[in-house]
Every structure is written in structure tokens, then in C-alpha cells.
Design an enzyme around this catalytic site. Sequence first.
Site, short mmCIF file in Angstrom:
data_model
loop_
_atom_site.label_atom_id
_atom_site.label_comp_id
_atom_site.label_asym_id
_atom_site.label_seq_id
_atom_site.Cartn_x
_atom_site.Cartn_y
_atom_site.Cartn_z
NE ARG A 171 -3.73 0.15 2.15
CZ ARG A 171 -4.28 0.76 3.18
NH1 ARG A 171 -4.15 0.24 4.39
NH2 ARG A 171 -4.96 1.86 3.03
CB CYS A 172 4.13 1.98 1.32
SG CYS A 172 5.46 3.20 1.36
CB SER A 173 3.76 5.46 -3.35
OG SER A 173 4.28 6.44 -2.48
#
Length: 114
Positions: free
Chosen positions: A9-11
Amino acid sequence: MIRYYHNPRCSKSREGLQLLQQHGAELDVIEYLKTPPTADELAAIIALLGGDPRSMMRKKEEEYSALHLDDVTLEDKHLIQAMLAHPKLIERPLAVTDGKAAIGRPPENLLSLL
């Protein structure tokens, strides 16, 4: 083999993963929120990063302030226990290989492991 602690979920975590893949790195991808590292693994990673547990903690997370983890009198074992109990406190992305570790902020930091 690079062990890559990943949060999809973390870019920045996705960018780091893509960067390592583009460079042909052999990866063992671990979604650390589902499968957190053990206390021994965390301690080993901290040692590779220079020995300061706070260097791999997300200080802007609510848990960091709620648990008063900025208290300089806390021992390393307490900080490690906090990361075990609340894995989202672990900075991401994080990669480890052959006696080296890197935090992928910015993602290009991970290239030091190749």
C-alpha cells in the site's frame, strides 16, 4: 538474495520493489505487516543500520507518540518490542542482504545492496 520488507500500500515500497526488479535483483518479498520480523531479526537489522532502533521507526505514526517512544530513556529492547507489537512502526521499505541493510527512502538507497 535480498530480503525485502514490503508494504504494497506504500508508494515508496512499491517504487523500491520495482527499482530492484529492474536491476535484476533476486528477492524474497515479505509483507511485514502480515509476517513481521522476529525480535532477533529486528535486532540484527538494527545492528546493520548502525545500532539505533529509532533509525528504522516511522516517527509520524500515531503509535509512536501514543506509546511515548520518543522518550530517550527507553532501552532498545522496548523500542524493538513496540515494533513487534505494532509493525507499522517499522520504516519501509527495508531490505537486507549479505550483512548489509538499507531503508528505501529514497528508493535509490536500495541500490547500495546490489
